[in-house]
Design an enzyme around this catalytic site. Structure first.
Site, PDB file in Angstrom:
ATOM      1  N   ASP A  75       4.247  -4.909  -4.209  1.00  0.00           N
ATOM      2  CA  ASP A  75       5.687  -4.888  -3.943  1.00  0.00           C
ATOM      3  C   ASP A  75       6.036  -5.991  -2.953  1.00  0.00           C
ATOM      4  O   ASP A  75       5.187  -6.446  -2.194  1.00  0.00           O
ATOM      5  CB  ASP A  75       6.100  -3.535  -3.341  1.00  0.00           C
ATOM      6  CG  ASP A  75       5.987  -2.409  -4.354  1.00  0.00           C
ATOM      7  OD1 ASP A  75       5.999  -2.704  -5.566  1.00  0.00           O
ATOM      8  OD2 ASP A  75       5.875  -1.248  -3.929  1.00  0.00           O
ATOM      9  N   TYR A 119      -6.360  -0.406   0.151  1.00  0.00           N
ATOM     10  CA  TYR A 119      -5.100  -0.504   0.885  1.00  0.00           C
ATOM     11  C   TYR A 119      -5.277  -0.046   2.313  1.00  0.00           C
ATOM     12  O   TYR A 119      -6.183   0.732   2.618  1.00  0.00           O
ATOM     13  CB  TYR A 119      -4.040   0.395   0.238  1.00  0.00           C
ATOM     14  CG  TYR A 119      -3.647   0.025  -1.160  1.00  0.00           C
ATOM     15  CD1 TYR A 119      -2.552  -0.801  -1.400  1.00  0.00           C
ATOM     16  CD2 TYR A 119      -4.360   0.523  -2.248  1.00  0.00           C
ATOM     17  CE1 TYR A 119      -2.181  -1.134  -2.692  1.00  0.00           C
ATOM     18  CE2 TYR A 119      -3.992   0.195  -3.545  1.00  0.00           C
ATOM     19  CZ  TYR A 119      -2.907  -0.632  -3.761  1.00  0.00           C
ATOM     20  OH  TYR A 119      -2.543  -0.954  -5.040  1.00  0.00           O
ATOM     21  N   TYR A 148       0.277   4.224  -7.651  1.00  0.00           N
ATOM     22  CA  TYR A 148       1.378   3.905  -6.730  1.00  0.00           C
ATOM     23  C   TYR A 148       1.074   4.566  -5.386  1.00  0.00           C
ATOM     24  O   TYR A 148       1.078   5.792  -5.286  1.00  0.00           O
ATOM     25  CB  TYR A 148       2.706   4.423  -7.287  1.00  0.00           C
ATOM     26  CG  TYR A 148       3.165   3.720  -8.547  1.00  0.00           C
ATOM     27  CD1 TYR A 148       3.841   2.504  -8.484  1.00  0.00           C
ATOM     28  CD2 TYR A 148       2.928   4.273  -9.802  1.00  0.00           C
ATOM     29  CE1 TYR A 148       4.272   1.862  -9.631  1.00  0.00           C
ATOM     30  CE2 TYR A 148       3.359   3.636 -10.967  1.00  0.00           C
ATOM     31  CZ  TYR A 148       4.033   2.436 -10.872  1.00  0.00           C
ATOM     32  OH  TYR A 148       4.462   1.804 -12.010  1.00  0.00           O
TER      33      TYR A 148
END
Ligand code: ZN
Lengths: 546, 192
Positions: A364, A434, A507
């Site tokens: 994103d 992440y 996600y």
């Protein structure tokens, strides 16, 4: 060189010459490859004049005259006056088979008498002009030649004639001309390659990324080929197939755009279907041998560098730059993009027309790409220059030292097209790591950390997030969180740093806040309190790449 | 080799420092996802029925989450939902979802169309769309866990997701209250 012709059967040789078949096509029809092809006079009337004494000696004047009468070509007999004068320059002889394509000096209907030196031909200078204008730097090249389907029809018609006339003498036997003669394209390449190699100081290589295309067209094409349409049901069916096939081919070849394709240019279809047409039907529609022509083919040229690929990994240190230009209703949002920052630099280096940016997934806009970076591939269209590896490394370095530039590149290098598949396959299989700054509605405890880090290969169900549901299908996808680990943030009680490794396509923001319970389990449900995500970074895209 | 390791170590160090935010930059509590990604709108006394209050949370992408506002009569004085039924109208709302990227089989519901029936031990209440649009999703979770409406009506207890056309939304928006207007109208404290 004339020895080649002296060794050929004299009667059909004289026949072909008198009918206006160029010397190069004659050699093709006798299936003679290579020998002296480049250095023979192509003009049939002049060659006939030169060979006449030999022909007279071998077959006798009477028989030769018989053939000549039969052919009944007035202009040829005029051109070969007994006084020995050369054929008139104002009376060009366009080859009835190759439509002048192999007569390299044929231009504007003027035929130079001495055309043995192909280097000075208009074709060579035309192609060279195109290449110089485009300004490509190259050390190898490939020729892509596009010829009118009409040449196949005329080859077939001539073959039918020769077969009917001389097969009793053991010559020109067999129904399919394609198996018996040297293909036109092969002969043309033979004529052009050596002179071009010398002139351009480059080598001919069929796999070269630098493509030089020659498009030959003839105005008679539609008129002379129209009979193919109505001939047979099966033929028109074949025609459809042929056309679609032709479209595929045109994609593979450079710039063979619609405008370059003439009516009935479904080449392979024409070539394949001709032998299957019954001879009596074919002769109804097309004369044997093929008739004379008023004008030769016209030629246009183009040159182009096939797509080149440059691979690397990128890092993004900003939460305001997107991977690709961000457009809403054709209106540009945001200043720049990863794609443009890298692409524009590389474009300059290659002096190319354009580029396409392909990456192994995307993050994103508000997510940074850190760690080992994300693999990407630049597809470069029509490069004029192919830089060396050290020049690529220099561009990488020059990009990375720009102060305040939010995008950095690692491992910039030339790549093959196969890297595409590596990237696409890897995209589905890769694991991503992440780091998320997570807030809880109560103070973070050691028990929370133990709980999360104890979960291995956690299966979650993720409905298409609301934020993308307007443009994606509503689906529930199973995803895996491979592992999680937590770190305290010094000076904060309700925030912590969550490291996690997940399956591609998960996600992460939704996994933290739950997306109205549409991703389950989620951090909220696992820790039984409210959870929000403050910021997110990609710290690893685990994928082998170039 | 030494040099190379040195580079890696410093790279790792700088990555670490990038990932950890400075504590003073962190707000006491971040804006929840449901607040920062959506604008909040409310419909009071839906169909003229007292305290039939609903919310419409509109995402920046135009999708609308429909649910029960905190002041809905079924949640007062004590939340008492014991069941939710999507079998309303000719076709169950569960079957009615549009599918695919292009939202095929899209059924357009009117703003007064019923989405579901919420039941207590002795009454039921009809929950309506509040906006005209395509029904993308109903929260089937409510069928098995109706209590979500009692304690998490504004998040996990949402009722449906609708996709109004931009022009239909402009019309609907005018009839709805903003959060500030809603708070004032119902005399709530700011933290509601
Ligand atoms: Zn020829």
């Amino acid at each position: 060189m004339q020895n080649v012709f002296e060794s050929l059967p004299p009667a059909p040789l004289a026949d072909l010459l008198l009918r206006g078949v160029c010397s190069r096509c004659i050699l093709r029809f006798f299936n003679v490859r290579d020998t002296g092809l480049r250095h023979c006079i192509s003009n049939s009337s002049e060659l006939f004049f030169q060979l006449r004494p030999v022909l007279v000696r071998v077959m006798g004047e009477e028989r030769l005259n018989g053939i000549q009468e039969k052919v009944n070509l007035e202009q040829v007999s005029k051109a070969c006056k007994p006084d020995g004068g050369l054929p008139s320059q104002t009376m060009p002889r366009i080859c009835i088979v190759c439509l002048g394509i192999l007569q390299l000096y044929l231009q504007d209907n003027v035929h130079s008498a001495d055309d043995t030196d192909t280097r000075k031909s208009p074709v060579i200078s035309e192609v060279t002009k195109t290449v110089q204008k485009e300004g490509h730097k190259f050390d190898s090249f490939c020729l892509e030649i596009s010829i009118p389907a009409l040449t196949f029809v005329r080859e077939h018609a001539l073959w039918c004639y020769l077969n009917s006339r001389y097969s009793s003498e053991g010559l020109f036997k067999g129904a399919d001309v394609n198996e018996r003669i040297v293909p036109l394209k092969e002969s043309l390449k033979h004529l052009l390659v050596r002179p071009l190699e010398q002139l351009w100081n480059a080598s001919f290589d069929p796999n070269s990324t630098f493509r030089v295309a020659l498009f030959y067209k003839h105005t008679n094409s539609s008129a002379e080929l129209s009979f193919l349409d109505g001939l047979q049901g099966s033929c028109s069916k074949l025609g459809c197939q042929g056309k679609s096939k032709c479209n595929n081919v045109s994609k593979a070849t450079i710039g063979a755009t619609r405008e370059n394709l003439e009516y009935g240019e479904s080449l392979s279809f024409v070539q394949r279907s001709l032998p299957s047409i019954p001879l009596h039907k074919f002769s109804d529609h097309f004369p044997w041998p093929p008739p004379k022509l008023d004008a030769p083919c016209t030629m246009t040229t183009r040159c182009f560098c096939r797509a080149l690929y440059v691979g690397g990994r990128y890092l993004k240190f900003s939460r305001n730059i997107s991977q690709s230009p961000w457009m809403i209703d054709d209106e540009r949002k945001g200043k720049s993009s990863v794609q443009e920052i890298i692409g524009e630099k590389v474009l300059l280096l290659f002096k190319a027309d354009g580029y396409k940016f392909h990456a192994a997934g995307r993050e994103d806009i508000d997510v940074r790409m850190l760690g080992n970076g994300r693999p990407f591939l630049l597809e470069i269209t029509n490069a004029r220059v192919i830089p060396t590896q050290s020049e690529l490394t220099q561009v990488e370095a020059s990009l990375n030292i720009i102060k305040g530039e939010w995008v950095k590149v690692k491992g910039l290098r030339h790549a093959g097209i196969e890297v595409f598949d590596v990237m696409r396959e890897g995209e589905a299989e890769k694991q991503k790591e992440y780091a998320a700054v997570v807030w809880l509605s109560r103070p973070v405890s050691d028990a929370d950390f133990e709980k999360l880090s104890s979960l291995k290969e956690l299966k979650i169900e993720q409905k298409t997030p609301v934020r993308v549901l307007h443009r994606r299908s509503l689906l529930t996808r199973p995803r895996i969180i491979h592992w999680m680990s937590c770190e305290k943030i010094p000076g904060s009680t309700q925030y912590f740093l969550l490291f996690l490794c997940s399956q591609a396509g998960t996600y992460i923001k939704e996994f933290v806040h739950g997306d109205l319970g549409r991703t389950y389990p989620n951090i909220r449900s696992l820790l039984d309190c409210e959870a929000e995500i403050w910021q997110l970074d990609v710290v690893g895209v685990n994928m082998e790449f170039v | 080799m030494e040099n190379l390791e040195g580079t890696n170590a410093s790279e790792e160090e700088s990555l670490e420092s990038l990932l950890y935010p400075a504590p003073h930059e962190l707000p006491l509590r971040p804006l929840p996802a449901i607040k920062c990604n959506y604008t909040h709108h409310f419909a009071l006394n839906v169909m003229g029925k007292d305290r039939h209050d609903q919310y419409v949370y509109r995402h920046a992408n135009g999708l609308c989450i429909i649910g029960l506002a905190p002041t809905h009569v079924v949640l007062h004085p004590t939340p008492s939902v014991i069941g939710v039924d999507f079998n309303v109208g000719k076709q169950s709302r569960v079957e009615m979802k549009a599918c695919g990227k292009r939202k095929r089989n899209a059924h357009i519901l009117e703003s007064n169309s019923v989405l579901c029936k919420v039941m207590t031990s002795d009454q039921f209440f009809l929950i309506r769309c509040c906006v005209k649009g395509v029904l993308l999703e109903v929260n089937e979770q409510l069928v098995t866990s109706p209590f979500l409406l009692n304690n998490q009506a504004s998040t996990e207890g949402y009722v449906a997701i609708m996709m109004p056309k931009p022009e239909d939304w402009s019309k609907a928006e005018k009839a709805l209250l903003t959060r500030e207007q809603y708070i004032a109208e119902r005399g709530l404290s700011l933290h509601a």
